[in-house]
Each structure stands twice: as C-alpha cells, then as structure tokens.
Design an enzyme around this catalytic site. Structure first.
Site, PDB file in Angstrom:
ATOM      1  N   LYS A 198       0.788  -1.366  -0.002  1.00 11.94           N
ATOM      2  CA  LYS A 198       0.078   0.139  -0.137  1.00 11.94           C
ATOM      3  C   LYS A 198       0.848   1.263   0.038  1.00 11.94           C
ATOM      4  O   LYS A 198       1.794   1.498   0.824  1.00 11.94           O
ATOM      5  CB  LYS A 198      -0.865  -0.050   1.262  1.00 11.94           C
TER       6      LYS A 198
HETATM    7  C1  E4P Z   1      -8.209   2.197   3.288  1.00 12.60           C
HETATM    8  O1  E4P Z   1      -7.595   1.513   3.184  1.00 12.60           O
HETATM    9  C2  E4P Z   1      -8.049   3.197   4.722  1.00 12.60           C
HETATM   10  O2  E4P Z   1      -7.592   2.348   5.506  1.00 12.60           O
HETATM   11  C3  E4P Z   1      -9.567   3.448   5.277  1.00 12.60           C
HETATM   12  O3  E4P Z   1     -10.629   3.119   4.673  1.00 12.60           O
HETATM   13  C4  E4P Z   1      -9.725   4.954   6.025  1.00 12.60           C
HETATM   14  O4  E4P Z   1     -10.859   5.144   6.566  1.00 12.60           O
HETATM   15  P1  E4P Z   1     -11.001   6.193   7.490  1.00 12.60           P
HETATM   16  O5  E4P Z   1     -11.289   7.525   6.784  1.00 12.60           O
HETATM   17  O6  E4P Z   1     -12.350   5.818   8.392  1.00 12.60           O
HETATM   18  O7  E4P Z   1      -9.969   6.384   8.529  1.00 12.60           O
END
Ligand code: E4P
Length: 215
Positions: free
Chosen positions: A87
């Site tokens: 990622k």
């Molecule tokens: C995506 O991979 C992120 O981990 C995530 O969806 C972030 O979400 P949030 O805005 O609830 O922190």
C-alpha cells in the site's frame, strides 16, 4: 464486488472471515496503532497473523515517503506472503514505486486518493487497487460517491484494469451505493457489513415461522 474489512483487529477479521463473505483486509498505520501494534517486528508479525486468518489480499502500508524507502519497505512486505498488497501513498514517489512494483508483478494499492486525476495516475502506473476515501470526502461536504462514479466512467472509457477500492466506508448505505455505481471492492468496518443483514421483516418472519413450527 469484493468485501474487504478495514481493521487490524484480529477478532473482527476472524468474525468476518467466518461469515464466509470476506475477500481481504486493508490496514493502515492508524488502524495498527489503534490495536496497540507498534514497532517493526510486531507490525510484521501482525501482518503474518492476518494472512493466516484470511484467504484474500491483505494491504500493508509503507511508512517511507521517498521512492527508495518505499521500494525497500515494500519488498520486505511483499516477501512476507503472496497475499500481501503493498500500500503506497498517492504522491509522486508513490506513483513511481507503484510502477516499479507493477513491473515486477507485485500487487499494489494506491491509498489516500481524493480526486479523479489521482485515480487516473494510479491506473497509468499499473496499480492493482486504488483507494478513494469516500467517508473523508463526505466529512468535508464533498461528494465521495460522486468521485467513485467519475472514476468508474474514466476507467471504463479506457478499460483500465486497476480495481476501484472504495475506502473510508463508514456505514451500510455507503456499501450499497458503491455496489450500484460499480466499485470493484469496498473496505469498511464490520458494523457496515453486519448492517447489510438487518431487516425487521426478516426477524418478524423468522419468529413467526418458529412459533408456527411448534403448533
Ligand atoms: C483504506 O485503506 C483506509 O484504511 C481507510 O478506509 C480509511 O478510513 P477512515 O477514513 O475511516 O480512517
């Protein structure tokens, strides 16, 4: 549509996996910290534990923000398990690193995507997944779902194979709206997935069937 769970909590990952509908997991440094997982070795061991629970892709985020650092970290992560998806943040060095990994056949997830232009770059760099954060856009009164529609149109125009991974999903309606638009994947909390189950007529109907069975 693939269902990923957005957590580093092993109990919740197990629960979603046992339901039989889980296709993968996304994590990020904040989710790791929330579970008290800190330090390189603990984080690596946690990714290994997640991979043992699920069958599908597990996104593991790099911490470096420079190209060389991302490549170095990503290579370590990718070697942990074939399920690992590297990622990478949606910045210039992240795009370069994405191209590097896609050339090597290593799966990637471009994260922190907030515009269609960023999504186009992620696809050009050969990302496996690209994560627009719809909840965070909604938080600032911007149309998160509108962004998913825009990206769907652009990807379909050119047949890009990068999968739209709707991220920052906050509730059940986000999942349903993403499904209608045609997001390839959604990642959200277990509560949003559980919400799909609920309907009062199901509960009322089941209670009546059980009562009638006893007659
Ligand atoms: C995506 O991979 C992120 O981990 C995530 O969806 C972030 O979400 P949030 O805005 O609830 O922190």
């Amino acid at each position: 549509m693939k269902f990923f769970i957005d957590t580093a909590n092993l109990d919740q990952i197990r629960e979603a996996q046992e339901m039989g509908v889980l296709d993968g997991v996304t994590t990020n440094p904040s989710l790791m910290a929330k579970e008290g997982i800190t330090g390189h070795e603990n984080i690596i061991n946690h990714y290994k534990a997640i991979c043992e629970i699920v069958d599908g892709d597990v996104s593991a985020e790099v911490i470096a923000t420079d190209y060389e650092g991302m490549v170095k970290e990503g290579e370590v992560l990718a070697k942990l398990n074939p399920q690992i998806v590297v990622k990478l943040p949606m910045i210039k060095d992240g795009v370069k690193a994405c191209k590097y990994f896609s050339n090597k056949g290593i799966k990637t997830n471009m994260t922190l995507v907030f515009s269609a232009g960023q999504a186009l770059l992620a696809a050009k760099a050969g990302a496996t997944y690209m994560s627009p954060f719809i909840g965070r856009l909604d938080d600032i009164s911007t149309d998160g779902l509108g962004l998913i529609s825009e990206i769907r149109l652009i990807y379909d125009n050119y047949g890009f194979e990068t999968q739209i991974l709707a991220a920052s999903v906050r509730h059940t309606m986000h999942i349903m709206d993403c499904a209608k638009i045609g997001a390839d994947v959604m990642t959200g909390p277990l509560s949003a997935i559980d919400g799909l189950l609920k309907h009062p007529l199901t509960d009322i109907g089941l209670a009546k069937f059980l009562v009638d069975f006893k007659k």
